[in-house]
Design a protein around this motif. Structure first.
Motif, PDB file in Angstrom:
ATOM      1  N   LYS A  27     -81.734 -12.078  11.334  1.00 31.60           N
ATOM      2  CA  LYS A  27     -82.049 -12.094   9.915  1.00 31.60           C
ATOM      3  C   LYS A  27     -83.434 -12.722   9.704  1.00 31.60           C
ATOM      4  CE  LYS A  27     -78.129 -10.337   8.482  1.00 31.60           C
ATOM      5  NZ  LYS A  27     -77.578  -9.983   9.800  1.00 31.60           N
ATOM      6  N   ILE A  28     -83.950 -12.579   8.496  1.00 31.13           N
ATOM      7  CA  ILE A  28     -85.313 -13.024   8.213  1.00 31.13           C
ATOM      8  C   ILE A  28     -85.312 -14.221   7.269  1.00 31.13           C
ATOM      9  CG2 ILE A  28     -87.489 -12.355   7.136  1.00 31.13           C
ATOM     10  CD1 ILE A  28     -86.724  -9.425   7.978  1.00 31.13           C
ATOM     11  N   LEU A  29     -85.875 -15.318   7.728  1.00 27.06           N
ATOM     12  CA  LEU A  29     -86.017 -16.511   6.902  1.00 27.06           C
ATOM     13  C   LEU A  29     -87.410 -16.476   6.289  1.00 27.06           C
ATOM     14  CD1 LEU A  29     -85.107 -19.379   5.981  1.00 27.06           C
ATOM     15  CD2 LEU A  29     -86.009 -20.236   8.142  1.00 27.06           C
ATOM     16  N   ALA A  30     -87.462 -16.413   4.951  1.00 26.85           N
ATOM     17  CA  ALA A  30     -88.752 -16.268   4.274  1.00 26.85           C
ATOM     18  C   ALA A  30     -89.006 -17.443   3.347  1.00 26.85           C
ATOM     19  CB  ALA A  30     -88.778 -14.963   3.476  1.00 26.85           C
ATOM     20  N   ARG A  31     -90.262 -17.833   3.273  1.00 22.24           N
ATOM     21  CA  ARG A  31     -90.636 -18.964   2.437  1.00 22.24           C
ATOM     22  C   ARG A  31     -91.878 -18.592   1.643  1.00 22.24           C
ATOM     23  NH1 ARG A  31     -90.187 -24.994   1.794  1.00 22.24           N
ATOM     24  NH2 ARG A  31     -91.184 -24.835  -0.209  1.00 22.24           N
ATOM     25  N   ARG A  32     -91.827 -18.838   0.341  1.00 18.92           N
ATOM     26  CA  ARG A  32     -93.004 -18.599  -0.492  1.00 18.92           C
ATOM     27  C   ARG A  32     -93.824 -19.881  -0.502  1.00 18.92           C
ATOM     28  NH1 ARG A  32     -90.452 -16.943  -5.135  1.00 18.92           N
ATOM     29  NH2 ARG A  32     -90.740 -19.022  -5.974  1.00 18.92           N
ATOM     30  N   THR A  33     -95.077 -19.803  -0.147  1.00 14.62           N
ATOM     31  CA  THR A  33     -95.947 -20.977  -0.173  1.00 14.62           C
ATOM     32  C   THR A  33     -97.164 -20.647  -1.021  1.00 14.62           C
ATOM     33  OG1 THR A  33     -97.420 -20.401   1.661  1.00 14.62           O
ATOM     34  CG2 THR A  33     -95.295 -21.357   2.247  1.00 14.62           C
ATOM     35  N   PRO A  34     -97.906 -21.677  -1.424  1.00 12.62           N
ATOM     36  CA  PRO A  34     -99.114 -21.421  -2.225  1.00 12.62           C
ATOM     37  C   PRO A  34    -100.062 -20.462  -1.523  1.00 12.62           C
ATOM     38  CG  PRO A  34     -98.586 -23.751  -2.228  1.00 12.62           C
ATOM     39  CD  PRO A  34     -97.645 -23.104  -1.253  1.00 12.62           C
ATOM     40  N   VAL A  37     -96.673 -15.603   1.622  1.00  8.16           N
ATOM     41  CA  VAL A  37     -95.311 -15.601   2.174  1.00  8.16           C
ATOM     42  C   VAL A  37     -95.350 -15.780   3.691  1.00  8.16           C
ATOM     43  CG1 VAL A  37     -93.265 -14.190   2.576  1.00  8.16           C
ATOM     44  CG2 VAL A  37     -94.358 -14.198   0.334  1.00  8.16           C
ATOM     45  N   VAL A  38     -94.433 -16.621   4.157  1.00 10.29           N
ATOM     46  CA  VAL A  38     -94.296 -16.859   5.587  1.00 10.29           C
ATOM     47  C   VAL A  38     -92.865 -16.477   5.960  1.00 10.29           C
ATOM     48  CG1 VAL A  38     -94.180 -18.679   7.314  1.00 10.29           C
ATOM     49  CG2 VAL A  38     -95.970 -18.735   5.575  1.00 10.29           C
ATOM     50  N   ALA A  39     -92.702 -15.758   7.078  1.00  8.77           N
ATOM     51  CA  ALA A  39     -91.351 -15.354   7.456  1.00  8.77           C
ATOM     52  C   ALA A  39     -91.173 -15.342   8.972  1.00  8.77           C
ATOM     53  CB  ALA A  39     -91.034 -13.971   6.893  1.00  8.77           C
ATOM     54  N   VAL A  40     -89.952 -15.686   9.395  1.00  8.33           N
ATOM     55  CA  VAL A  40     -89.624 -15.617  10.818  1.00  8.33           C
ATOM     56  C   VAL A  40     -88.308 -14.869  10.977  1.00  8.33           C
ATOM     57  CG1 VAL A  40     -90.754 -17.827  11.323  1.00  8.33           C
ATOM     58  CG2 VAL A  40     -88.307 -17.776  10.864  1.00  8.33           C
ATOM     59  N   ARG A 108     -88.940 -16.122  15.396  1.00  6.37           N
ATOM     60  CA  ARG A 108     -90.215 -15.543  15.792  1.00  6.37           C
ATOM     61  C   ARG A 108     -90.980 -15.145  14.535  1.00  6.37           C
ATOM     62  NH1 ARG A 108     -91.538 -10.461  17.272  1.00  6.37           N
ATOM     63  NH2 ARG A 108     -89.397  -9.737  17.150  1.00  6.37           N
ATOM     64  N   PRO A 109     -92.199 -15.639  14.362  1.00  2.00           N
ATOM     65  CA  PRO A 109     -92.972 -15.335  13.157  1.00  2.00           C
ATOM     66  C   PRO A 109     -93.213 -13.843  13.011  1.00  2.00           C
ATOM     67  CG  PRO A 109     -93.972 -17.141  14.377  1.00  2.00           C
ATOM     68  CD  PRO A 109     -92.900 -16.563  15.259  1.00  2.00           C
ATOM     69  N   ILE A 110     -92.948 -13.305  11.806  1.00  3.52           N
ATOM     70  CA  ILE A 110     -93.212 -11.882  11.584  1.00  3.52           C
ATOM     71  C   ILE A 110     -94.079 -11.661  10.353  1.00  3.52           C
ATOM     72  CG2 ILE A 110     -91.132 -11.037  12.727  1.00  3.52           C
ATOM     73  CD1 ILE A 110     -89.830 -10.817   9.972  1.00  3.52           C
ATOM     74  N   ALA A 111     -94.314 -12.707   9.568  1.00  2.00           N
ATOM     75  CA  ALA A 111     -95.205 -12.575   8.416  1.00  2.00           C
ATOM     76  C   ALA A 111     -95.884 -13.915   8.166  1.00  2.00           C
ATOM     77  CB  ALA A 111     -94.425 -12.143   7.179  1.00  2.00           C
ATOM     78  N   GLY A 112     -97.118 -13.853   7.725  1.00  2.00           N
ATOM     79  CA  GLY A 112     -97.848 -15.086   7.443  1.00  2.00           C
ATOM     80  C   GLY A 112     -98.187 -15.862   8.705  1.00  2.00           C
ATOM     81  N   VAL A 113     -98.350 -15.143   9.806  1.00  2.00           N
ATOM     82  CA  VAL A 113     -98.602 -15.805  11.086  1.00  2.00           C
ATOM     83  C   VAL A 113     -99.844 -16.695  11.035  1.00  2.00           C
ATOM     84  CG1 VAL A 113     -99.023 -15.453  13.558  1.00  2.00           C
ATOM     85  CG2 VAL A 113     -97.465 -13.935  12.328  1.00  2.00           C
TER      86      VAL A 113
END
Length: 200
Positions: A27-34, A37-40, A108-113
């Motif tokens: 599954k994908i854990l996503a976080r909205r930051t200033p 978006v960062v996701a793993v 494993r980082p998949i967005a916002g690396v």
DNA sequence: TCTAGGATCGGCT
DNA sequence: GCCGATCCTAGAT
């Protein structure tokens, strides 16, 4: 990136903890930051089985200010500090009055690396950006401030999502949990689950 | 109030 | 492979 994903509903978490843990893999854990978006993609978790689990913070029904979130609604984040230095992110399962949770150990980082790399340090290899509970929290900027955040609500800033990917049973390794030797025989319970293959 | 110890990480040998 | 960092939490006094 997250456009074709859906946020896991509360029902997902309102099941036996070991079952939820297994299903969190991939599954994908996503976080909205200033900064964006960062996701793993989650590849390692550990289940903690509440009052009957000597390795769990709520063993024996302990209820303290720290563990209060674990006693609450399923689908919320339980964040605490270990060794005075590192944060650990957990997901509360089952339901109110049943203090069980799942420790998110790695992904494993998949967005916002690039954002993650900026936070973790430029010299860190991409595989090592979030391959431990403390590192993952640093990568996603998760702190005690996020304790109690509802992971089923986008407005909380942290969500767990699915893009429809399913993990076959033979891709799941079941291992003893890490760092809980003090828990006696419970330290050997195979509640640590890890992806043995690399998914997309 | 005091104290022991921890669901870790990274640097050094 | 070993060890120190660092401070909060929980239980004891």
């Amino acid at each position: 990136m997250l456009a074709e994903t859906t946020v896991l509903s509360r029902g997902f978490y309102q099941r036996p903890t070991a079952e939820v843990a297994r299903d969190l893999l991939g599954k994908i854990l996503a976080r909205r930051t200033p900064g964006g978006v960062v996701a793993v993609r989650l590849d390692e978790v550990e289940a903690y089985l509440g009052a009957d689990d000597p390795a769990c913070h709520t063993f024996g029904g302990r209820r303290t200010p720290r563990t209060e979130t674990m006693w609450g609604e399923a689908g919320r984040a339980y964040v605490y500090l270990v060794y005075g230095i590192h944060h650990c992110l957990n997901v509360v399962t089952v339901g109110e009055g049943v203090p069980e949770a799942i420790l998110i150990r790695g992904g494993r980082p998949i967005a916002g690396v690039d954002l993650i790399r900026r936070r973790r340090g430029a010299g860190v290899g991409s595989a090592a950006l979030a391959d431990g509970p403390g590192k993952l929290c640093q990568a996603l900027a998760v702190t005690r401030q996020d304790d109690g955040v509802d992971l089923c609500e986008s407005k909380g800033g942290i969500t767990i999502r699915t893009d429809g990917l399913t993990v076959p049973e033979d891709a799941v390794q079941r291992l003893p949990r890490v760092g809980v030797d003090y828990a006696g025989e419970a330290a050997d319970w195979p509640l640590r689950m890890r992806l043995s293959v690399r998914l997309r």
